[in-house]
Design a protein around this motif. Structure first.
Motif, mmCIF file in Angstrom:
data_model
loop_
_atom_site.group_PDB
_atom_site.id
_atom_site.type_symbol
_atom_site.label_atom_id
_atom_site.label_comp_id
_atom_site.label_asym_id
_atom_site.label_seq_id
_atom_site.Cartn_x
_atom_site.Cartn_y
_atom_site.Cartn_z
ATOM 1 N N ALA A 47 0.784 -1.112 0.023
ATOM 2 C CA ALA A 47 0.006 -0.070 -0.031
ATOM 3 C C ALA A 47 0.961 1.381 0.057
ATOM 4 C CB ALA A 47 -0.842 -0.023 1.307
ATOM 5 N N VAL A 48 0.673 2.009 -0.942
ATOM 6 C CA VAL A 48 1.612 3.251 -1.321
ATOM 7 C C VAL A 48 0.746 4.570 -1.306
ATOM 8 C CG1 VAL A 48 3.370 4.399 -2.631
ATOM 9 C CG2 VAL A 48 3.472 1.993 -2.331
ATOM 10 N N THR A 49 1.176 5.437 -0.742
ATOM 11 C CA THR A 49 0.305 6.902 -0.866
ATOM 12 C C THR A 49 1.514 7.801 -1.960
ATOM 13 O OG1 THR A 49 -0.861 6.873 0.787
ATOM 14 C CG2 THR A 49 -0.243 9.100 -0.196
ATOM 15 N N VAL A 50 1.251 8.053 -3.067
ATOM 16 C CA VAL A 50 2.141 8.839 -3.815
ATOM 17 C C VAL A 50 1.705 10.537 -3.613
ATOM 18 C CG1 VAL A 50 3.088 7.225 -5.232
ATOM 19 C CG2 VAL A 50 1.069 8.474 -5.962
ATOM 20 N N PHE A 51 2.662 11.167 -3.372
ATOM 21 C CA PHE A 51 2.252 12.676 -3.410
ATOM 22 C C PHE A 51 3.609 13.628 -4.102
ATOM 23 C CE2 PHE A 51 4.631 11.790 0.179
ATOM 24 C CZ PHE A 51 5.703 12.873 0.589
ATOM 25 N N GLY A 52 3.135 14.760 -4.351
ATOM 26 C CA GLY A 52 3.995 15.701 -4.982
ATOM 27 C C GLY A 52 3.345 16.785 -5.868
ATOM 28 N N MET A 53 3.971 17.502 -6.452
ATOM 29 C CA MET A 53 3.078 18.638 -7.222
ATOM 30 C C MET A 53 2.052 18.293 -8.298
ATOM 31 S SD MET A 53 6.466 20.703 -8.957
ATOM 32 C CE MET A 53 7.623 19.760 -9.830
ATOM 33 N N ALA A 54 1.183 18.889 -8.789
ATOM 34 C CA ALA A 54 0.093 18.455 -9.706
ATOM 35 C C ALA A 54 0.770 18.159 -10.975
ATOM 36 C CB ALA A 54 -0.971 19.093 -9.841
ATOM 37 N N GLY A 55 0.592 17.219 -11.656
ATOM 38 C CA GLY A 55 1.103 16.959 -13.051
ATOM 39 C C GLY A 55 2.328 16.568 -13.130
ATOM 40 N N LYS A 57 -0.937 10.466 10.345
ATOM 41 C CA LYS A 57 -0.781 9.335 11.295
ATOM 42 C C LYS A 57 -1.785 8.105 10.441
ATOM 43 C CE LYS A 57 -2.252 7.783 15.848
ATOM 44 N NZ LYS A 57 -0.937 7.250 15.857
ATOM 45 N N THR A 58 -2.769 8.651 9.743
ATOM 46 C CA THR A 58 -3.651 7.638 9.055
ATOM 47 C C THR A 58 -2.784 7.044 7.894
ATOM 48 O OG1 THR A 58 -5.775 8.639 9.631
ATOM 49 C CG2 THR A 58 -5.683 7.195 7.812
ATOM 50 N N LEU A 59 -2.238 7.970 7.061
ATOM 51 C CA LEU A 59 -1.609 7.495 5.846
ATOM 52 C C LEU A 59 -0.312 6.906 6.123
ATOM 53 C CD1 LEU A 59 -2.061 10.579 3.542
ATOM 54 C CD2 LEU A 59 -3.187 8.565 3.572
ATOM 55 N N GLY A 60 0.391 7.100 7.395
ATOM 56 C CA GLY A 60 1.626 6.564 7.634
ATOM 57 C C GLY A 60 1.489 5.423 8.204
ATOM 58 N N GLU A 61 0.546 4.979 8.800
ATOM 59 C CA GLU A 61 0.239 3.673 9.567
ATOM 60 C C GLU A 61 -0.155 2.837 8.382
ATOM 61 O OE1 GLU A 61 -2.429 4.625 12.902
ATOM 62 O OE2 GLU A 61 -0.611 5.040 14.234
ATOM 63 N N SER A 62 -0.756 3.244 7.432
ATOM 64 C CA SER A 62 -1.123 2.288 6.491
ATOM 65 C C SER A 62 -0.822 2.104 5.114
ATOM 66 C CB SER A 62 -3.071 2.637 6.375
ATOM 67 O OG SER A 62 -3.050 4.090 5.861
ATOM 68 N N THR A 63 0.354 2.981 4.837
ATOM 69 C CA THR A 63 0.766 3.196 3.617
ATOM 70 C C THR A 63 2.198 3.649 3.645
ATOM 71 O OG1 THR A 63 0.265 5.571 2.813
ATOM 72 C CG2 THR A 63 -1.423 3.652 2.566
ATOM 73 N N ALA A 64 3.088 3.248 2.653
ATOM 74 C CA ALA A 64 4.377 3.911 2.447
ATOM 75 C C ALA A 64 4.209 5.184 1.745
ATOM 76 C CB ALA A 64 5.308 2.925 1.696
ATOM 77 N N LEU A 65 4.738 6.193 2.419
ATOM 78 C CA LEU A 65 4.598 7.581 1.868
ATOM 79 C C LEU A 65 5.600 7.828 0.937
ATOM 80 C CD1 LEU A 65 3.482 9.561 4.965
ATOM 81 C CD2 LEU A 65 2.052 9.522 2.994
ATOM 82 N N VAL A 66 5.234 8.016 -0.433
ATOM 83 C CA VAL A 66 6.462 8.295 -1.485
ATOM 84 C C VAL A 66 6.068 9.872 -2.174
ATOM 85 C CG1 VAL A 66 7.357 7.431 -3.685
ATOM 86 C CG2 VAL A 66 6.512 5.783 -1.988
ATOM 87 N N TYR A 67 7.334 10.369 -2.143
ATOM 88 C CA TYR A 67 7.269 11.699 -2.651
ATOM 89 C C TYR A 67 8.013 11.499 -4.178
ATOM 90 C CZ TYR A 67 8.910 16.671 -3.649
ATOM 91 O OH TYR A 67 9.167 17.853 -4.058
ATOM 92 N N ILE A 68 7.260 11.984 -4.880
ATOM 93 C CA ILE A 68 7.649 12.113 -6.411
ATOM 94 C C ILE A 68 8.190 13.312 -6.566
ATOM 95 C CG2 ILE A 68 7.056 11.866 -8.812
ATOM 96 C CD1 ILE A 68 4.716 9.873 -7.965
ATOM 97 N N ARG A 69 9.389 13.702 -6.770
ATOM 98 C CA ARG A 69 10.163 15.043 -6.760
ATOM 99 C C ARG A 69 10.523 15.252 -8.174
ATOM 100 N NH1 ARG A 69 14.970 15.314 -2.943
ATOM 101 N NH2 ARG A 69 16.002 13.900 -4.276
#
Length: 292
Positions: free
Chosen positions: A16-24, A171-183
């Motif tokens: 389970a992964v959460t990806v985040f970063g700037m739009a586009g 807390k919710t995302l960190g406990e359930s997924t790996a947080l991955v920043y697309i830089r």
């Protein structure tokens, strides 16, 4: 969800992964690719635009339709149905509803109404992010997916506080997924600004930031009246200002609670296995830096 070794992540029976970063920067492209490798795609913006803001969006369509006598009579007699056709790749209904502040004659919203819709979005985005664990379970129990990707909007960083480890979203995302920043790079940022001018994406500003930038833009433009502001001009200018404000906060979130991968590396990924390899490399890099 930080890992002791890269193998602990890579070889796990479920991911389970959460990806985040700037739009586009490539989040939705990645999610679409992973769907072909049997990953469940949870689009936060889609969830916002359907479950949490769908009625606001549809009511806005109806409000415009009611201005036309022909459509008004049909709506009142329940002879027609108006709905949003929002999709993972087409967020125009949400973008249109959120709008841009400024001159009404140019499609702008009064500043107070814009702020009201911004608050609706903040509440909706927070709710959609807090639903991630339940959707991970739902994707597994209902559809049989072992792998899950939460595709977040660029405003994730606006509804959480990286300096607060007890922040409910983190807390919710960190406990359930790996947080991955697309830089991305500065070149990526310039391209995103150019694309935004032609196809605006849903935008959320924290209220103090909006207040500062609105006043700054009016001063630079030598405009005193809110209704004289060109909404398209402010939208593009505000997006650029917000983008550069977010970048260090994205990095802080990744440094404290997750991992960083480069957008250029992500662009070479062809399937789910290659994505797992890329995240595993990021895990190794964090461990080498002493932050594992």
């Amino acid at each position: 969800m930080l890992f002791n070794t890269a193998d602990e992540f890579h070889d796990a029976p479920r991911h389970a992964v959460t990806v985040f970063g700037m739009a586009g920067v490539g989040k939705t492209r990645l999610a679409a690719l992973l769907r072909k490798s049997q990953w469940f795609h949870y689009s936060v913006d889609y969830r916002i635009g359907t479950r949490h803001m769908g009625e606001f969006i549809t009511d806005n369509f109806k409000l415009e339709a009611m201005k036309q006598p022909f459509l008004r009579d049909l709506l009142r007699s329940d002879s027609i149905k108006i709905s949003s056709a929002i999709t993972f790749s087409n967020l125009d209904p949400l973008s249109t509803y959120l709008g841009r502040p400024g001159n009404k004659a140019k499609g702008g919203l009064p500043l107070d109404e814009y702020r009201r819709r911004q608050e609706q979005h903040r509440v909706a985005e927070t709710a959609a992010l807090l639903e991630v664990p339940s959707f991970i379970q739902r994707a597994h129990d209902l559809y049989g997916y072992d792998n899950f990707i939460a595709d977040t909007g660029g405003s994730l960083i606006e509804v959480c506080d990286p300096d607060n480890p007890a922040d409910p979203v983190i807390k919710t995302l960190g406990e359930s997924t790996a947080l991955v920043y697309i830089r991305g790079t500065e070149k990526d940022a310039d391209e995103l600004i150019r694309r935004f001018r032609h196809a605006p994406k849903p935008m959320y500003y924290q209220p103090p930031f909006l207040t500062r930038k609105w006043a700054e833009f009016k001063k630079l433009s030598k405009i005193a009246d809110d209704n004289k502001v060109d909404p398209d001009a402010f939208g593009a200018w505000g997006f650029e200002a917000l983008l550069h404000d977010r970048l260090p906060r994205y990095q802080k979130l990744a440094d404290k609670y997750g991992y960083t991968i480069e957008a250029a590396d992500l662009a070479t990924v062809r399937d789910g296995e290659e994505f797992l390899d890329l995240v595993s490399t990021a895990i190794k890099g964090r461990m080498r830096s002493g932050r594992g």
